[in-house]
Scaffold this motif. Sequence first.
Motif, PDB file in Angstrom:
ATOM      1  N   GLU A 139      -4.584  -0.547   4.584  1.00  0.00           N
ATOM      2  CA  GLU A 139      -3.685  -0.120   3.504  1.00  0.00           C
ATOM      3  C   GLU A 139      -3.871  -1.524   2.902  1.00  0.00           C
ATOM      4  O   GLU A 139      -4.442  -1.485   1.694  1.00  0.00           O
ATOM      5  N   SER A 141      -6.385  -2.049  -0.572  1.00  0.00           N
ATOM      6  CA  SER A 141      -5.463  -2.208  -1.925  1.00  0.00           C
ATOM      7  C   SER A 141      -6.355  -2.615  -3.207  1.00  0.00           C
ATOM      8  O   SER A 141      -7.679  -3.624  -2.580  1.00  0.00           O
ATOM      9  N   LYS A 195       2.415   1.050  -3.036  1.00  0.00           N
ATOM     10  CA  LYS A 195       2.146   2.203  -2.291  1.00  0.00           C
ATOM     11  C   LYS A 195       1.382   2.009  -1.236  1.00  0.00           C
ATOM     12  O   LYS A 195       0.954   2.959  -0.042  1.00  0.00           O
ATOM     13  N   ILE A 196       0.840   0.711  -0.910  1.00  0.00           N
ATOM     14  CA  ILE A 196       0.915   0.375   0.523  1.00  0.00           C
ATOM     15  C   ILE A 196       1.832   1.132   0.877  1.00  0.00           C
ATOM     16  O   ILE A 196       1.177   1.587   2.265  1.00  0.00           O
ATOM     17  N   GLY A 249       1.749  -2.124  -5.961  1.00  0.00           N
ATOM     18  CA  GLY A 249       0.501  -2.023  -5.064  1.00  0.00           C
ATOM     19  C   GLY A 249       0.807  -1.962  -3.851  1.00  0.00           C
ATOM     20  O   GLY A 249       0.684  -1.841  -2.940  1.00  0.00           O
TER      21      GLY A 249
END
Length: 65
Positions: free
Chosen positions: A55, A59, A37-38, A34
């Motif tokens: 973000e 998330s 991804k941020i 995660g």
Amino acid sequence: QLLLRDRRQIVRCVAEKLMAYATGGGISFADHAGIEKIVTGVDSQGSGLRSLIHEVIQSSVFQHK
């Protein structure tokens, strides 16, 4: 200049600290995907603090802790 060589590492570190502060807990091994991804989302938007906060809040790591 040394810090600017790897901007993604700086964004990753700040994202982890911000996530820990926002959730009141540490970052676990399961949260690393995660966080990446941020970092990718922030990187695509220009690496600003506003983008980072957005973000993090959007998330799944933040929303499910």
